[in-house]
Design a protein around this motif. Sequence first.
Motif, mmCIF file in Angstrom:
data_model
loop_
_atom_site.group_PDB
_atom_site.id
_atom_site.type_symbol
_atom_site.label_atom_id
_atom_site.label_comp_id
_atom_site.label_asym_id
_atom_site.label_seq_id
_atom_site.Cartn_x
_atom_site.Cartn_y
_atom_site.Cartn_z
ATOM 1 N N LYS A 69 -2.794 -10.314 4.348
ATOM 2 C CA LYS A 69 -3.102 -9.119 5.630
ATOM 3 C C LYS A 69 -4.283 -8.752 5.004
ATOM 4 O O LYS A 69 -3.997 -7.953 3.591
ATOM 5 C CB LYS A 69 -1.873 -7.923 5.668
ATOM 6 C CG LYS A 69 -0.368 -9.003 6.318
ATOM 7 C CD LYS A 69 0.581 -8.150 6.839
ATOM 8 C CE LYS A 69 1.598 -9.268 7.309
ATOM 9 N NZ LYS A 69 1.829 -9.171 8.189
ATOM 10 N N PHE A 70 -4.983 -7.632 6.040
ATOM 11 C CA PHE A 70 -6.460 -7.091 5.798
ATOM 12 C C PHE A 70 -6.479 -6.460 6.412
ATOM 13 O O PHE A 70 -5.766 -6.875 7.670
ATOM 14 C CB PHE A 70 -7.070 -8.345 5.387
ATOM 15 C CG PHE A 70 -7.117 -8.911 4.306
ATOM 16 C CD1 PHE A 70 -7.905 -8.809 3.367
ATOM 17 C CD2 PHE A 70 -6.934 -10.276 4.855
ATOM 18 C CE1 PHE A 70 -7.836 -9.893 2.370
ATOM 19 C CE2 PHE A 70 -6.910 -11.055 3.711
ATOM 20 C CZ PHE A 70 -7.733 -11.759 2.202
ATOM 21 N N GLN A 71 -6.854 -5.112 6.245
ATOM 22 C CA GLN A 71 -6.922 -3.705 6.573
ATOM 23 C C GLN A 71 -8.395 -3.259 6.374
ATOM 24 O O GLN A 71 -9.136 -3.579 5.417
ATOM 25 C CB GLN A 71 -5.905 -3.044 6.799
ATOM 26 C CG GLN A 71 -6.615 -2.225 5.408
ATOM 27 C CD GLN A 71 -5.160 -0.707 4.972
ATOM 28 O OE1 GLN A 71 -4.382 -0.490 5.779
ATOM 29 N NE2 GLN A 71 -5.141 -0.244 4.032
ATOM 30 N N PRO A 72 -9.260 -2.565 7.230
ATOM 31 C CA PRO A 72 -10.849 -2.441 6.880
ATOM 32 C C PRO A 72 -11.207 -1.490 5.769
ATOM 33 O O PRO A 72 -9.721 -0.689 5.629
ATOM 34 C CB PRO A 72 -11.487 -1.299 7.522
ATOM 35 C CG PRO A 72 -10.155 -2.011 9.241
ATOM 36 C CD PRO A 72 -8.948 -2.284 9.161
ATOM 37 N N GLY A 73 -11.664 -1.814 4.793
ATOM 38 C CA GLY A 73 -11.601 -1.038 3.691
ATOM 39 C C GLY A 73 -12.337 -2.386 2.707
ATOM 40 O O GLY A 73 -12.315 -3.121 2.843
ATOM 41 N N PRO A 74 -12.962 -1.555 1.180
ATOM 42 C CA PRO A 74 -12.989 -1.898 0.413
ATOM 43 C C PRO A 74 -12.320 -3.259 -0.656
ATOM 44 O O PRO A 74 -10.867 -2.571 -0.383
ATOM 45 C CB PRO A 74 -14.021 -1.331 -0.635
ATOM 46 C CG PRO A 74 -13.078 -0.033 0.066
ATOM 47 C CD PRO A 74 -12.268 0.265 0.938
ATOM 48 N N TYR A 75 -13.342 -4.341 -0.774
ATOM 49 C CA TYR A 75 -11.774 -5.036 -1.491
ATOM 50 C C TYR A 75 -12.726 -5.895 -2.509
ATOM 51 O O TYR A 75 -13.572 -6.109 -2.486
ATOM 52 C CB TYR A 75 -11.338 -6.323 -0.347
ATOM 53 C CG TYR A 75 -10.744 -6.185 0.256
ATOM 54 C CD1 TYR A 75 -9.011 -6.094 0.187
ATOM 55 C CD2 TYR A 75 -10.545 -5.319 1.889
ATOM 56 C CE1 TYR A 75 -7.969 -5.637 1.077
ATOM 57 C CE2 TYR A 75 -9.652 -4.510 2.593
ATOM 58 C CZ TYR A 75 -8.532 -5.352 2.683
ATOM 59 O OH TYR A 75 -7.705 -4.960 3.498
ATOM 60 N N THR A 76 -11.352 -5.785 -3.796
ATOM 61 C CA THR A 76 -12.534 -6.761 -4.984
ATOM 62 C C THR A 76 -12.233 -8.262 -4.941
ATOM 63 O O THR A 76 -10.163 -7.673 -5.338
ATOM 64 C CB THR A 76 -12.573 -6.035 -6.117
ATOM 65 O OG1 THR A 76 -13.268 -4.645 -5.997
ATOM 66 C CG2 THR A 76 -13.020 -6.452 -6.935
ATOM 67 N N PHE A 77 -12.548 -8.994 -4.703
ATOM 68 C CA PHE A 77 -12.276 -10.139 -5.129
ATOM 69 C C PHE A 77 -12.380 -11.199 -5.868
ATOM 70 O O PHE A 77 -13.224 -11.254 -7.050
ATOM 71 C CB PHE A 77 -12.895 -11.214 -4.380
ATOM 72 C CG PHE A 77 -12.037 -11.680 -2.854
ATOM 73 C CD1 PHE A 77 -11.281 -12.154 -2.003
ATOM 74 C CD2 PHE A 77 -12.296 -10.354 -0.968
ATOM 75 C CE1 PHE A 77 -11.185 -11.845 -0.851
ATOM 76 C CE2 PHE A 77 -12.250 -9.922 -0.348
ATOM 77 C CZ PHE A 77 -11.873 -10.960 0.059
ATOM 78 N N THR A 78 -11.220 -11.841 -6.905
ATOM 79 C CA THR A 78 -11.423 -12.287 -8.043
ATOM 80 C C THR A 78 -11.175 -13.598 -7.742
ATOM 81 O O THR A 78 -10.470 -13.845 -7.444
ATOM 82 C CB THR A 78 -10.053 -11.713 -9.555
ATOM 83 O OG1 THR A 78 -10.599 -10.669 -9.421
ATOM 84 C CG2 THR A 78 -10.613 -12.310 -10.681
ATOM 85 N N MET A 79 -12.258 -14.463 -8.403
ATOM 86 C CA MET A 79 -12.042 -15.636 -8.294
ATOM 87 C C MET A 79 -11.818 -16.450 -9.533
ATOM 88 O O MET A 79 -12.777 -16.020 -10.011
ATOM 89 C CB MET A 79 -13.470 -16.342 -7.302
ATOM 90 C CG MET A 79 -13.268 -15.691 -6.555
ATOM 91 S SD MET A 79 -14.143 -14.702 -5.702
ATOM 92 C CE MET A 79 -15.895 -13.698 -6.568
ATOM 93 N N LYS A 80 -10.740 -16.978 -10.124
ATOM 94 C CA LYS A 80 -10.909 -17.853 -10.728
ATOM 95 C C LYS A 80 -11.043 -19.799 -10.692
ATOM 96 O O LYS A 80 -10.192 -20.228 -9.121
ATOM 97 C CB LYS A 80 -9.140 -17.606 -11.133
ATOM 98 C CG LYS A 80 -8.969 -17.152 -11.456
ATOM 99 C CD LYS A 80 -7.391 -16.220 -11.556
ATOM 100 C CE LYS A 80 -6.813 -15.095 -12.086
ATOM 101 N NZ LYS A 80 -5.652 -14.699 -12.118
#
Length: 158
Positions: A69-80
């Motif tokens: 679930k996502f809502q508008p705004g900033p997201y920090t994605f950490t890829m592993k």
Amino acid sequence: MTIPMTSPHMRHRVLLGVAAGGLTAVLAACGGGGNGGSSDDTGTGDTGGTGTQVTAELSDFHIKLSTEKFQPGPYTFTMKNTGSHDHALEIEGPGGENRSKTIEPGQSTTFTVTLKSGSYEVYCPVDGHKDRGMKTEITVAGAAAPSDNNNTSPGNGY
């Protein structure tokens, strides 16, 4: 025997050194990422760590996101990268196109993007990985709040 500074041999070496230095400066300014994004070293987006945290586990030809679930705004994605091939993450939709740097097996990286309402395609842009099923879609809607569970996004097709 000393070669005077004016000899063609010495001028050639000086010119080669200047050209190499100039090329190095141009390549450093370009960043070498080829993603047309920002100037940080992890890919498009700001790496300040702001925004809702999302973990993206990239294994060989599978993407597992920590939220559905996502809502508008900033997201920090950490890829592993838990696979045995190089992988990256690209997010494409109404907020634009954002891409992480390509990481080797065992590495991780982060990047921050601002998502707007709408549908996004999330995939690995490394050659052929998207076609092998390393893709998913997310929907950003105003009413949904990000969760911290480790569910796989629906409709991954892998």
